[in-house]
Every structure is written in C-alpha cells, then in structure tokens.
Design an enzyme around this catalytic site. Sequence first.
Site, mmCIF file in Angstrom:
data_model
loop_
_atom_site.group_PDB
_atom_site.id
_atom_site.type_symbol
_atom_site.label_atom_id
_atom_site.label_comp_id
_atom_site.label_asym_id
_atom_site.label_seq_id
_atom_site.Cartn_x
_atom_site.Cartn_y
_atom_site.Cartn_z
ATOM 1 N N THR A 1 2.580 -1.904 8.863
ATOM 2 C CA THR A 1 2.979 -2.886 9.875
ATOM 3 C C THR A 1 3.150 -4.294 9.323
ATOM 4 O O THR A 1 3.787 -5.136 9.970
ATOM 5 C CB THR A 1 1.900 -2.975 10.960
ATOM 6 O OG1 THR A 1 0.661 -3.353 10.323
ATOM 7 C CG2 THR A 1 1.727 -1.657 11.703
ATOM 8 N N CYS B 1 2.989 -3.312 3.993
ATOM 9 C CA CYS B 1 2.175 -2.160 4.392
ATOM 10 C C CYS B 1 2.886 -1.492 5.569
ATOM 11 O O CYS B 1 4.084 -1.711 5.772
ATOM 12 C CB CYS B 1 0.729 -2.555 4.701
ATOM 13 S SG CYS B 1 0.470 -3.617 6.122
ATOM 14 N N HIS C 1 7.620 -24.579 9.977
ATOM 15 C CA HIS C 1 6.490 -25.131 10.732
ATOM 16 C C HIS C 1 5.130 -24.861 10.099
ATOM 17 O O HIS C 1 4.211 -25.667 10.248
ATOM 18 C CB HIS C 1 6.476 -24.571 12.159
ATOM 19 C CG HIS C 1 7.590 -25.100 13.001
ATOM 20 N ND1 HIS C 1 7.660 -24.907 14.368
ATOM 21 C CD2 HIS C 1 8.703 -25.821 12.680
ATOM 22 C CE1 HIS C 1 8.751 -25.484 14.848
ATOM 23 N NE2 HIS C 1 9.403 -26.035 13.835
ATOM 24 N N ASP D 1 0.873 -1.174 0.000
ATOM 25 C CA ASP D 1 0.000 0.000 0.000
ATOM 26 C C ASP D 1 0.914 1.229 0.000
ATOM 27 O O ASP D 1 2.137 1.101 -0.227
ATOM 28 C CB ASP D 1 -1.012 -0.030 1.159
ATOM 29 C CG ASP D 1 -0.366 0.177 2.529
ATOM 30 O OD1 ASP D 1 0.887 0.274 2.601
ATOM 31 O OD2 ASP D 1 -1.103 0.245 3.518
ATOM 32 N N HIS E 1 4.172 -31.279 11.458
ATOM 33 C CA HIS E 1 3.668 -29.957 11.074
ATOM 34 C C HIS E 1 2.681 -30.051 9.905
ATOM 35 O O HIS E 1 1.779 -29.224 9.784
ATOM 36 C CB HIS E 1 4.831 -29.037 10.717
ATOM 37 C CG HIS E 1 5.790 -28.853 11.846
ATOM 38 N ND1 HIS E 1 5.426 -28.236 13.020
ATOM 39 C CD2 HIS E 1 7.081 -29.249 11.992
ATOM 40 C CE1 HIS E 1 6.468 -28.240 13.850
ATOM 41 N NE2 HIS E 1 7.474 -28.851 13.248
#
Length: 145
Positions: free
Chosen positions: A68, A66, A99, A8, A134
Amino acid sequence: MRVAIASDHAGFEQKQILVDYLATELGLDVMDMGPDSDDRVDYPDYAVSVAHAVADGTADRGILVCGTGIGMALAADKVAGIRASSITTPEFADLFRRHNDGNVLCLSGRFVEPAVNKEIIRVFLETPFEGGRHADRVAKVMALD
Ligand code: RB5
C-alpha cells in the site's frame, strides 16, 4: 540527484520497473537497497535503510514500495529528519513537495499501476518546496523528532 529505493516483497515487482525508470529514463544515480527477490521480507527493515540514507545525506531523496505504501511511510517517518508519506496520485506528490518538503516517497505496488507511479515519481523529483509559510509549519513538524 541520487535516489535511494527499496521495497518489500509486495513492492518488489514494481521496484524493479521503477529502478529502471529512474536510471534509464530519468538518468539518475540510483541506489537500489533491495531486496533482490520477491521472497517474503519485513517492510520496516527496508524502510529504515532508505530513511537513514536520506537522513545522513548519502541520498538526496528516497522511494519505498510496499503493498500500500502505508507501512513503509509509518516506519520511515520514525527516523529523524525524514518526511515520508504514502502517495497515490501525482496531485498529492505535487503538494507533498510544495507544502511538506517531503523527502521519502512511499508507493503502492499492489493498488497503483506502474505508469501512475512513474508520473508520481517524476513530480516528486521535479517539484520544489515552496517555503514561506510552509517552512514554519515543516519546522514545527521536525521539532517533534
Ligand atoms: C505485506 O503483505 C503488506 O502488509 C505490506 O506490503 C504493506 O502494504 C504494509 O503496509
């Protein structure tokens, strides 16, 4: 390997740096899915483009940037077949692959330096999924799609 990437406005500056890193330093086939400027945009619009490219096999992996990394991960994870997460350290990138078999990496353009994001990307792209116990857990997650 083909990598789809988008951002963004808050991630645009780092996206440009990371596109160059992927293409020039890592020699990968890069799909830059925008935006083309740092004009204000809504992160879900770009998250869904990259998520669909990965889910339908057009790209092998996705990267979203973005402010964060959190909003991009929330949006991308809504698309069936996507395992996206906000990742801020190389150690988490390693575990995300080994994992969780993560296929869309979401980065912070505002709180993590480009050099660290480059290392996170390198680890994300080079680390294999461990499978085994996993695989059963990831299958349970994907059954929630
Ligand atoms: C945009 O201001 C910001 O909210 C966005 O880039 C992202 O950090 C959302 O999670």
